[in-house]
Design a protein around this motif. Sequence first.
Motif, PDB file in Angstrom:
ATOM      1  N   GLY A  99      45.910  18.030 -20.757  1.00  0.00           N
ATOM      2  CA  GLY A  99      46.808  17.464 -19.765  1.00  0.00           C
ATOM      3  C   GLY A  99      48.267  17.557 -20.207  1.00  0.00           C
ATOM      4  N   GLN A 100      48.528  17.238 -21.485  1.00  0.00           N
ATOM      5  CA  GLN A 100      49.888  17.351 -21.996  1.00  0.00           C
ATOM      6  C   GLN A 100      50.319  18.814 -22.097  1.00  0.00           C
ATOM      7  OE1 GLN A 100      50.137  15.181 -25.671  1.00  0.00           O
ATOM      8  NE2 GLN A 100      49.951  13.179 -24.679  1.00  0.00           N
ATOM      9  N   ALA A 101      49.359  19.701 -22.415  1.00  0.00           N
ATOM     10  CA  ALA A 101      49.693  21.125 -22.495  1.00  0.00           C
ATOM     11  C   ALA A 101      50.151  21.664 -21.139  1.00  0.00           C
ATOM     12  CB  ALA A 101      48.480  21.914 -23.000  1.00  0.00           C
ATOM     13  N   SER A 102      49.527  21.192 -20.049  1.00  0.00           N
ATOM     14  CA  SER A 102      49.948  21.641 -18.718  1.00  0.00           C
ATOM     15  C   SER A 102      51.372  21.191 -18.415  1.00  0.00           C
ATOM     16  CB  SER A 102      48.991  21.091 -17.655  1.00  0.00           C
ATOM     17  OG  SER A 102      49.097  19.682 -17.537  1.00  0.00           O
ATOM     18  N   GLU A 103      51.765  20.008 -18.910  1.00  0.00           N
ATOM     19  CA  GLU A 103      53.127  19.528 -18.681  1.00  0.00           C
ATOM     20  C   GLU A 103      54.135  20.274 -19.542  1.00  0.00           C
ATOM     21  OE1 GLU A 103      52.916  15.325 -19.193  1.00  0.00           O
ATOM     22  OE2 GLU A 103      51.820  15.008 -17.308  1.00  0.00           O
ATOM     23  N   TYR A 104      53.711  20.756 -20.701  1.00  0.00           N
ATOM     24  CA  TYR A 104      54.598  21.612 -21.495  1.00  0.00           C
ATOM     25  C   TYR A 104      54.830  22.950 -20.779  1.00  0.00           C
ATOM     26  CZ  TYR A 104      53.929  18.323 -25.339  1.00  0.00           C
ATOM     27  OH  TYR A 104      53.903  17.189 -26.116  1.00  0.00           O
ATOM     28  N   CYS A 105      53.794  23.464 -20.138  1.00  0.00           N
ATOM     29  CA  CYS A 105      53.962  24.681 -19.329  1.00  0.00           C
ATOM     30  C   CYS A 105      54.955  24.428 -18.195  1.00  0.00           C
ATOM     31  CB  CYS A 105      52.619  25.124 -18.755  1.00  0.00           C
ATOM     32  SG  CYS A 105      51.427  25.739 -19.963  1.00  0.00           S
ATOM     33  N   LEU A 106      54.842  23.265 -17.571  1.00  0.00           N
ATOM     34  CA  LEU A 106      55.757  22.900 -16.497  1.00  0.00           C
ATOM     35  C   LEU A 106      57.187  22.783 -17.014  1.00  0.00           C
ATOM     36  CD1 LEU A 106      56.266  21.990 -13.585  1.00  0.00           C
ATOM     37  CD2 LEU A 106      55.599  19.677 -14.266  1.00  0.00           C
ATOM     38  N   ALA A 107      57.361  22.204 -18.201  1.00  0.00           N
ATOM     39  CA  ALA A 107      58.704  22.068 -18.774  1.00  0.00           C
ATOM     40  C   ALA A 107      59.309  23.429 -19.084  1.00  0.00           C
ATOM     41  CB  ALA A 107      58.635  21.213 -20.043  1.00  0.00           C
ATOM     42  N   LEU A 108      58.514  24.361 -19.606  1.00  0.00           N
ATOM     43  CA  LEU A 108      59.026  25.702 -19.893  1.00  0.00           C
ATOM     44  C   LEU A 108      59.419  26.426 -18.612  1.00  0.00           C
ATOM     45  CD1 LEU A 108      56.569  26.884 -22.710  1.00  0.00           C
ATOM     46  CD2 LEU A 108      58.986  26.310 -22.944  1.00  0.00           C
ATOM     47  N   GLU A 109      58.624  26.272 -17.569  1.00  0.00           N
ATOM     48  CA  GLU A 109      58.992  26.879 -16.287  1.00  0.00           C
ATOM     49  C   GLU A 109      60.290  26.295 -15.760  1.00  0.00           C
ATOM     50  OE1 GLU A 109      56.427  27.188 -13.014  1.00  0.00           O
ATOM     51  OE2 GLU A 109      55.050  28.595 -13.972  1.00  0.00           O
ATOM     52  N   MET A 110      60.471  24.992 -15.919  1.00  0.00           N
ATOM     53  CA  MET A 110      61.706  24.351 -15.481  1.00  0.00           C
ATOM     54  C   MET A 110      62.904  24.896 -16.234  1.00  0.00           C
ATOM     55  SD  MET A 110      63.216  22.205 -13.502  1.00  0.00           S
ATOM     56  CE  MET A 110      61.907  21.173 -12.810  1.00  0.00           C
ATOM     57  N   VAL A 111      62.759  25.109 -17.542  1.00  0.00           N
ATOM     58  CA  VAL A 111      63.852  25.660 -18.347  1.00  0.00           C
ATOM     59  C   VAL A 111      64.204  27.072 -17.872  1.00  0.00           C
ATOM     60  CG1 VAL A 111      64.486  26.450 -20.660  1.00  0.00           C
ATOM     61  CG2 VAL A 111      63.365  24.241 -20.361  1.00  0.00           C
ATOM     62  N   ILE A 112      63.190  27.888 -17.590  1.00  0.00           N
ATOM     63  CA  ILE A 112      63.443  29.246 -17.106  1.00  0.00           C
ATOM     64  C   ILE A 112      64.142  29.211 -15.756  1.00  0.00           C
ATOM     65  CG2 ILE A 112      62.332  31.384 -16.329  1.00  0.00           C
ATOM     66  CD1 ILE A 112      60.160  30.872 -18.418  1.00  0.00           C
ATOM     67  N   TRP A 113      63.691  28.307 -14.873  1.00  0.00           N
ATOM     68  CA  TRP A 113      64.321  28.212 -13.548  1.00  0.00           C
ATOM     69  C   TRP A 113      65.778  27.759 -13.664  1.00  0.00           C
ATOM     70  CZ3 TRP A 113      66.291  23.960 -10.833  1.00  0.00           C
ATOM     71  CH2 TRP A 113      66.594  24.211  -9.487  1.00  0.00           C
ATOM     72  N   ILE A 114      66.052  26.786 -14.526  1.00  0.00           N
ATOM     73  CA  ILE A 114      67.428  26.323 -14.713  1.00  0.00           C
ATOM     74  C   ILE A 114      68.308  27.440 -15.255  1.00  0.00           C
ATOM     75  CG2 ILE A 114      68.877  24.756 -16.064  1.00  0.00           C
ATOM     76  CD1 ILE A 114      66.658  22.684 -15.884  1.00  0.00           C
ATOM     77  N   GLY A 115      67.777  28.205 -16.211  1.00  0.00           N
ATOM     78  CA  GLY A 115      68.545  29.328 -16.737  1.00  0.00           C
ATOM     79  C   GLY A 115      68.831  30.375 -15.680  1.00  0.00           C
ATOM     80  N   MET A 116      67.841  30.679 -14.833  1.00  0.00           N
ATOM     81  CA  MET A 116      68.036  31.640 -13.764  1.00  0.00           C
ATOM     82  C   MET A 116      69.051  31.160 -12.744  1.00  0.00           C
ATOM     83  SD  MET A 116      66.968  32.216 -10.324  1.00  0.00           S
ATOM     84  CE  MET A 116      65.509  31.227 -10.155  1.00  0.00           C
ATOM     85  N   VAL A 117      68.969  29.874 -12.381  1.00  0.00           N
ATOM     86  CA  VAL A 117      69.897  29.317 -11.388  1.00  0.00           C
ATOM     87  C   VAL A 117      71.315  29.271 -11.935  1.00  0.00           C
ATOM     88  CG1 VAL A 117      70.504  27.208 -10.155  1.00  0.00           C
ATOM     89  CG2 VAL A 117      68.150  28.003 -10.150  1.00  0.00           C
ATOM     90  N   SER A 118      71.466  28.911 -13.199  1.00  0.00           N
ATOM     91  CA  SER A 118      72.805  28.789 -13.779  1.00  0.00           C
ATOM     92  C   SER A 118      73.526  30.129 -13.849  1.00  0.00           C
ATOM     93  CB  SER A 118      72.719  28.171 -15.177  1.00  0.00           C
ATOM     94  OG  SER A 118      71.982  29.009 -16.052  1.00  0.00           O
ATOM     95  N   LEU A 119      72.795  31.247 -13.867  1.00  0.00           N
ATOM     96  CA  LEU A 119      73.408  32.573 -13.942  1.00  0.00           C
ATOM     97  C   LEU A 119      73.564  33.232 -12.581  1.00  0.00           C
ATOM     98  CD1 LEU A 119      71.554  34.010 -17.072  1.00  0.00           C
ATOM     99  CD2 LEU A 119      73.895  33.133 -16.952  1.00  0.00           C
ATOM    100  N   SER A 120      73.115  32.567 -11.526  1.00  0.00           N
ATOM    101  CA  SER A 120      73.148  33.174 -10.195  1.00  0.00           C
ATOM    102  C   SER A 120      74.337  32.652  -9.391  1.00  0.00           C
ATOM    103  CB  SER A 120      71.847  32.865  -9.445  1.00  0.00           C
ATOM    104  OG  SER A 120      71.914  33.339  -8.114  1.00  0.00           O
ATOM    105  N   LYS A 121      74.956  33.534  -8.620  1.00  0.00           N
ATOM    106  CA  LYS A 121      76.056  33.129  -7.742  1.00  0.00           C
ATOM    107  C   LYS A 121      75.544  32.299  -6.562  1.00  0.00           C
ATOM    108  CE  LYS A 121      79.334  36.864  -8.651  1.00  0.00           C
ATOM    109  NZ  LYS A 121      80.113  37.989  -8.064  1.00  0.00           N
ATOM    110  N   GLN A 122      74.283  32.448  -6.204  1.00  0.00           N
ATOM    111  CA  GLN A 122      73.706  31.706  -5.076  1.00  0.00           C
ATOM    112  C   GLN A 122      72.993  30.443  -5.546  1.00  0.00           C
ATOM    113  OE1 GLN A 122      72.656  35.000  -5.609  1.00  0.00           O
ATOM    114  NE2 GLN A 122      74.072  36.034  -4.231  1.00  0.00           N
ATOM    115  N   ARG A 123      73.487  29.848  -6.628  1.00  0.00           N
ATOM    116  CA  ARG A 123      72.772  28.710  -7.229  1.00  0.00           C
ATOM    117  C   ARG A 123      72.606  27.546  -6.258  1.00  0.00           C
ATOM    118  NH1 ARG A 123      77.825  28.571  -9.910  1.00  0.00           N
ATOM    119  NH2 ARG A 123      76.959  29.799 -11.618  1.00  0.00           N
ATOM    120  N   LEU A 124      73.628  27.262  -5.454  1.00  0.00           N
ATOM    121  CA  LEU A 124      73.529  26.129  -4.539  1.00  0.00           C
ATOM    122  C   LEU A 124      72.496  26.388  -3.453  1.00  0.00           C
ATOM    123  CD1 LEU A 124      77.297  25.130  -4.147  1.00  0.00           C
ATOM    124  CD2 LEU A 124      75.581  24.204  -5.702  1.00  0.00           C
TER     125      LEU A 124
END
Length: 300
Positions: A99-124
């Motif tokens: 159960g905790q491992a699935s939430e670590y997967c979710l946290a890593l996906e969130m980090v990747i999404w934040i990194g992608m959004v922060s580098l995009s001009k269409q972030r908003l």
Amino acid sequence: MPASSNLSVPFTRNDKDIGYKKMGSKYMEEQFTWFATKYVSQNKDVLRKLIIGFLYLLSAHITSCVAIVFVNDRLPDRKKHPPLPDLILDNLPYVPWAGQASEYCLALEMVIWIGMVSLSKQRLQIIHRLCLVAGTMYWLRCLCVLVTSLPVPDVHKKCYPFPEADTWNKLKRALDLYTRFGLKVVGAETCGDYIFSGHTTLLTILNLFVNEYAPRSRCFIRGITWTLNIGGILFILLCRGHYTIDVILAFYLSYQIFTSYHCCIIKERTSSFPWKVVDYLSECFEDNKETLPEFEKVSV
């Protein structure tokens, strides 16, 4: 002493500090003025949509937490209602730490999404679209958990229903669940909210957004998010956090809501009443109905 002699007096450290502070405050004032006059004025409409989308997601999340608490208090009696037969769960080993491992997967996906959004001009635009899709999924989940209560699939899980608790006590528990974001790694425990899986929903939505808006040349990013999505679902099943039907419905509904919204952006449908309503709502949040924005890296 002549007035000209004052020019030869060196600055003291306090004088320099005051000068640096004035320069710093002036710079901050200029930056704030630029942000308020140029950036906000240019993106006023997008910011308005972002705020509406965020409030939509926030209200859905709060309502979902309240629904989960009320559902927890009317769980089926575990002595009379054992776990339902499940073809997948019955043939998988029980792994308590999954159960905790699935939430670590979710946290890593969130980090990747934040990194992608922060580098995009269409972030908003990307953020407000995610708020709308995730908020809609939370409202659907709230409805599903309220209408149907399933037996707890994990015989090892301890559930503590309080059916006789007053409304104020239940709202306090809902607030505690909300502040913990429903995550086990920070101590949140829920029972009864099975149809459908909230963790699978977030894993799938983040994965789909990264796949849609990440640079086309970065195929490895898509491979990572798909691995995290599938791995997170497998961990959820291994810890008996949900029945198999819960994760299937969560993945299917997340994909359909995401795809339907993006289809409305680029294609107008007016053949039936429901699609007319969806078209009207999409027009309120999307100015361009011709193409989806491609990833453009923000200039640094």
